[in-house]
Design an enzyme around this catalytic site. Sequence first.
Site, PDB file in Angstrom:
ATOM      1  CG  HIS A 125      -1.908  -0.888   1.388  1.00 23.19           C
ATOM      2  ND1 HIS A 125      -2.658  -1.223   0.442  1.00 23.19           N
ATOM      3  CD2 HIS A 125      -2.112  -2.007   2.195  1.00 23.19           C
ATOM      4  CE1 HIS A 125      -4.148  -2.067   0.137  1.00 23.19           C
ATOM      5  NE2 HIS A 125      -3.051  -2.637   1.387  1.00 23.19           N
ATOM      6  CG  ASP A 162      -2.736  -8.539   1.028  1.00 25.33           C
ATOM      7  OD1 ASP A 162      -2.013  -8.789   1.482  1.00 25.33           O
ATOM      8  OD2 ASP A 162      -3.701  -8.023   1.195  1.00 25.33           O
ATOM      9  CG  HIS A 164      -6.152  -5.437   1.832  1.00 22.89           C
ATOM     10  ND1 HIS A 164      -5.536  -6.618   3.063  1.00 22.89           N
ATOM     11  CD2 HIS A 164      -7.355  -5.084   2.896  1.00 22.89           C
ATOM     12  CE1 HIS A 164      -6.540  -6.319   3.777  1.00 22.89           C
ATOM     13  NE2 HIS A 164      -7.350  -5.437   3.524  1.00 22.89           N
ATOM     14  CG  ASP A 246      -4.650 -10.202   3.688  1.00 24.99           C
ATOM     15  OD1 ASP A 246      -4.920 -10.528   2.358  1.00 24.99           O
ATOM     16  OD2 ASP A 246      -4.202  -9.236   3.748  1.00 24.99           O
TER      17      ASP A 246
HETATM   18 ZN    ZN Z   1      -3.888  -7.165   2.661  1.00 22.77          ZN
END
Ligand code: ZN
Length: 309
Positions: A125, A162, A164, A246
Amino acid sequence: MTTLIFTHSDCFAHDTGPGHPEAPERLAVVWEVLDREEFRGLERRDAPEAGVEQLARVHDRAYVDMVLDGVPAQGYHRLDGDTLLSPGSRGAILRAAGSVCAAVDAVMTGEAANAFCAVRPCGHHAEPARAMGFCVFNNIAVGALHARDRHGLSRIAVVDFDVHHGNGTQSMFTDDPELFFASTHQSPLYPGTGAPWERGVADNILNLPLEPYSGSVEFRQAMERAILPALEAFAPELLLISAGFDAHARDPLAQLGLTGADFEWVTRKLVETADRHCGGRVVSVLEGGYDAVGLAEGCAAHLRALMRA
Ligand SMILES: [Zn+2]
């Protein structure tokens, strides 16, 4: 030829405060997995600290200085709503980024077939001038640009599974046709980016958002129908993986419903693609994964598939 592990005890010292999901215990879970009989034979190396010049390939120099100057002598220094620095953060953030550079060097010089970086904090991120979502420096992007500068590569791919979206990696890659970024991620979910129409300057960005409560079938279809063919066409000279776990069904931050078998499957598919294009050169980097059981299961499955390469 085997799988090398890059990690460091300094990565435990990045303290994110009480109740924070990106906690040192996550790395303890990964180390417990590495201590299992089936992985005990893997060579572990200390992750070195990244240099400022390595970080500055993807981050603004002023941001790098601001972060390093911001490491507090005590207490916490907040960079973002959920991204903090503590007194022990300096070693962790520098080694998390440095691990990927060292792993790239080892794989490029043929010391190992592939490598896994067991580090924290995660990185995908982090944007050129901004910490975000538990991430301070973009570890995998630092490694990608190191591969290009140090080893003269001109086609470097990152696949990010991931749960996200890797907004930071995408933002660093989007204007550069030598860099390819593909992501499966839950949508809607933090950080809200990663729409299919975000394609990059040369169709070098590929986003496959998945609805909450999608599972194995949808995930594998996105990989098989879109990401793997695009990766095949890109013909990478090095494949990097943002390995977040995740998307596991047990994870408290998302609802994607994957299992260990899915992480083993996707890793095998990615390794097979790397075999066809770049001698199996794969460097994988730990991103998220916030349930201890899910993280252990995903990590073990991922390592098994890397070791079989
Ligand atoms: Zn994540």
